[in-house]
Structures are given as structure tokens and as C-alpha cells.
Design an enzyme around this catalytic site. Structure first.
Site, mmCIF file in Angstrom:
data_model
loop_
_atom_site.group_PDB
_atom_site.id
_atom_site.type_symbol
_atom_site.label_atom_id
_atom_site.label_comp_id
_atom_site.label_asym_id
_atom_site.label_seq_id
_atom_site.Cartn_x
_atom_site.Cartn_y
_atom_site.Cartn_z
ATOM 1 N N MET A 1 1.947 -46.529 -48.001
ATOM 2 C CA MET A 1 1.360 -47.396 -46.974
ATOM 3 C C MET A 1 2.399 -48.404 -46.496
ATOM 4 O O MET A 1 3.125 -48.982 -47.313
ATOM 5 C CB MET A 1 0.155 -48.151 -47.551
ATOM 6 N N HIS B 1 -1.413 -37.527 -56.146
ATOM 7 C CA HIS B 1 -1.555 -37.974 -54.754
ATOM 8 C C HIS B 1 -0.890 -39.335 -54.618
ATOM 9 O O HIS B 1 -1.282 -40.300 -55.291
ATOM 10 C CB HIS B 1 -3.038 -38.069 -54.401
ATOM 11 N N SER C 1 -5.279 -40.093 -57.178
ATOM 12 C CA SER C 1 -4.419 -40.990 -56.400
ATOM 13 C C SER C 1 -3.834 -42.078 -57.292
ATOM 14 O O SER C 1 -4.572 -42.797 -57.978
ATOM 15 C CB SER C 1 -5.241 -41.665 -55.297
ATOM 16 N N ASP D 1 -0.009 -42.407 -52.387
ATOM 17 C CA ASP D 1 -0.441 -43.093 -51.163
ATOM 18 C C ASP D 1 0.634 -44.049 -50.673
ATOM 19 O O ASP D 1 0.786 -45.152 -51.193
ATOM 20 C CB ASP D 1 -1.743 -43.862 -51.436
ATOM 21 N N MET E 1 0.754 -42.922 -44.889
ATOM 22 C CA MET E 1 -0.044 -43.751 -43.996
ATOM 23 C C MET E 1 0.897 -44.779 -43.374
ATOM 24 O O MET E 1 0.881 -45.980 -43.680
ATOM 25 C CB MET E 1 -1.187 -44.436 -44.774
ATOM 26 N N ASP F 1 -10.338 -37.201 -48.996
ATOM 27 C CA ASP F 1 -9.708 -38.340 -49.655
ATOM 28 C C ASP F 1 -10.437 -39.642 -49.353
ATOM 29 O O ASP F 1 -10.496 -40.073 -48.204
ATOM 30 C CB ASP F 1 -8.260 -38.434 -49.130
ATOM 31 N N HIS G 1 1.042 -38.759 -49.178
ATOM 32 C CA HIS G 1 0.144 -39.088 -48.060
ATOM 33 C C HIS G 1 0.745 -40.268 -47.319
ATOM 34 O O HIS G 1 0.665 -41.403 -47.782
ATOM 35 C CB HIS G 1 -1.240 -39.430 -48.633
ATOM 36 N N MET H 1 -9.938 -37.854 -44.018
ATOM 37 C CA MET H 1 -10.221 -39.113 -44.692
ATOM 38 C C MET H 1 -11.715 -39.358 -44.717
ATOM 39 O O MET H 1 -12.385 -39.276 -43.681
ATOM 40 C CB MET H 1 -9.511 -40.270 -43.981
HETATM 41 C C1 DX5 Z 1 -6.885 -44.652 -49.156
HETATM 42 C C2 DX5 Z 1 -6.082 -43.569 -49.882
HETATM 43 C C3 DX5 Z 1 -6.912 -42.841 -50.899
HETATM 44 C C4 DX5 Z 1 -7.470 -43.757 -52.000
HETATM 45 C C5 DX5 Z 1 -8.506 -43.009 -52.799
HETATM 46 O O1 DX5 Z 1 -6.163 -45.074 -48.034
HETATM 47 O O2 DX5 Z 1 -5.556 -42.640 -48.987
HETATM 48 O O3 DX5 Z 1 -6.116 -41.815 -51.489
HETATM 49 O O4 DX5 Z 1 -6.424 -44.164 -52.844
HETATM 50 O O5 DX5 Z 1 -9.037 -43.924 -53.751
HETATM 51 P P1 DX5 Z 1 -10.603 -43.845 -54.134
HETATM 52 O O6 DX5 Z 1 -10.799 -42.458 -54.721
HETATM 53 O O7 DX5 Z 1 -10.797 -44.932 -55.134
HETATM 54 O O8 DX5 Z 1 -11.372 -44.018 -52.862
HETATM 55 ZN ZN ZN Z 2 -4.579 -40.889 -49.867
#
Ligand code: DX5
Ligand code: ZN
Length: 215
Positions: free
Chosen positions: A37, A33, A8, A35, A68, A175, A66, A137
Site C-alpha cells: 500500500m 498474500h 494476508s 498487501d 494497491m 479479498d 497485491h 475486492m
Molecule cells: C485490504 C487487503 C486485504 C486485507 C484482508 O486492502 O487487500 O488483503 O488485508 O484482511 P481481512 O481478511 O482481515 O479483511
Molecule cells: Zn489484499
């Protein structure tokens, strides 16, 4: 089948994301990956389509977006046009999930749906035939570096059983809080893609950290 490892970028150096992507590619990562947000669906804000578009030319890695974000149906085409290869939306964020998954399918991207830790697998009963990937998750989304929620192992096993019973060969992606200590158990219960942020970018040797997760 060996699991795929999708580091990620959330744990990467945000001042040098293109360089970090090249490091991942050289270190043997399978996917990147990403993320996304929005500060509403999750209490954090990261990046959007302009950043994906800027990063796309710097790597051939599979862009695993991903989302979110609330009401992701507003953005599907933009993320695909920016270079996303896979687009994963949260079932909890979609009023009309069936329509949103079809919207992703229509762009040619791989279709993913994600469940937060407290959302039961039954939420996927009517959607499993419409997706290529389910993202479970193992932390409450929004931040990297959180502790793995152990109940996720049972959830992965039950989802794999659901897929087997329906002869579906979906990717099961996990994840959050994944590291070399819990990766073997996740592989054992049927996870096929592991996301890791801090366990990869916090390691002195990216290639060794990725290889250790792959097993
Ligand atoms: C959290 C993300 C994950 C996160 C994983 O909302 O979706 O992808 O970045 O990071 P680690 O592996 O450090 O938990
Ligand atoms: Zn993620």
C-alpha cells in the site's frame, strides 16, 4: 478443486514478519498474500520491495503481491526481482492497463488484475485474456478487519460465468472480510483463491483456521 488459501500478512505481527511467514508455511497456507500500500491509491502505507526481498529467503510460499499503489507500472520489475511470484495490479490504478499486464507477463510472474467493490466487471472485458487471476475486492482496500461486502458473491458468480463462456480457466481470488462463515458461499459461486488476514492471524490455531476456509 479445493480453494487455495492466501493469508494476508497485513494482519500479522509486523515486528516478526519472517517468523509469521514460517508459521503460515507450517500451518499449510498455499500462498502468502502481501498487501503493498502506498498511502495514495489507498489510505494506508505498508511495505515495498526491500521487505519482500528480506522475506523471500525465509519461505518457499508463493508470494502473492497485491499492489494497491498508483501507477504500478513504475514498480513491476522491482517486485519481481524482490521475489514476487504473482503480481496483481488494480485496474483503477492503471491508465494503460493492457501495457501494464504485458509488463508483468514479461517478468515471468503470474499476472493478476484487481477490481474495487464499485468497479464493474465490464472493466475487464478487454483484459481477461491477458491475466491468470482476477482479484475481486470484498472490502474497500486499505485495511484488514473490515466487514465483507455481500454483493461480492453475485460479482464472483457473474465473473465465473464470463470465464466459462469464454473457456477461460482463471483464478478468481476474493479479498477482504473473509471468514469461516462466508467462505462456503464463495467456494460455491466459483472463487478459487481466498485471502484472509484477521480470520487467520486472529485465530488461536492457524492450521485449523486455514483448513476451515479451505472447506
Ligand atoms: C485490504 C487487503 C486485504 C486485507 C484482508 O486492502 O487487500 O488483503 O488485508 O484482511 P481481512 O481478511 O482481515 O479483511
Ligand atoms: Zn489484499
Amino acid at each position: 478443486m479445493p480453494v487455495l488459501v492466501a493469508p494476508s500478512l497485513l494482519s500479522a505481527d509486523f515486528a516478526h514478519l519472517a517468523h509469521e511467514l514460517r508459521r503460515l508455511e507450517e500451518a499449510g497456507a498455499d500462498w502468502a498474500h502481501l498487501d503493498v500500500m502506498d498511502g495514495h491509491f489507498v489510505p494506508n502505507l505498508t511495505f515495498g520491495p526491500p521487505v519482500l526481498r528480506a522475506l523471500r529467503p525465509h519461505t518457499t510460499l508463493f508470494f502473492d503481491a497485491h499492489l494497491m499503489i498508483e501507477r504500478p507500472e513504475r514498480w513491476i520489475e522491482e517486485y519481481r526481482a524482490a521475489g514476487a511470484d504473482g503480481i496483481t495490479v488494480h485496474a483503477e490504478a492503471c491508465v494503460h492497463l493492457h501495457r501494464c499486464l504485458a509488463q508483468i507477463r514479461a517478468t515471468g510472474a503470474r499476472v493478476g488484475v484487481s477490481l474495487n467493490p464499485a468497479t464493474p466487471l465490464s472493466a475487464l472485458e478487454e483484459s481477461l485474456d491477458s491475466v491468470d487471476l482476477v482479484l475481486l475486492m470484498s472490502v474497500n482496500p486499505g485495511f484488514g478487519g473490515q466487514a465483507f461486502i455481500p454483493q461480492t458473491l453475485s460479482k464472483v458468480r457473474r465473473l465465473r460465468e464470463m470465464c466459462t463462456a469464454r473457456a477461460l480457466s482463471l483464478d478468481i481470488q476474493v479479498d477482504g472480510g473473509i471468514n469461516v462463515h462466508n467462505a462456503p458461499a464463495l467456494r460455491e459461486v466459483g472463487a478459487s483463491v481466498l485471502v484472509a488476514g484477521s480470520a487467520v492471524f486472529g485465530a488461536p490455531d492457524l492450521r485449523a483456521a486455514i483448513a476451515a476456509l479451505r472447506g
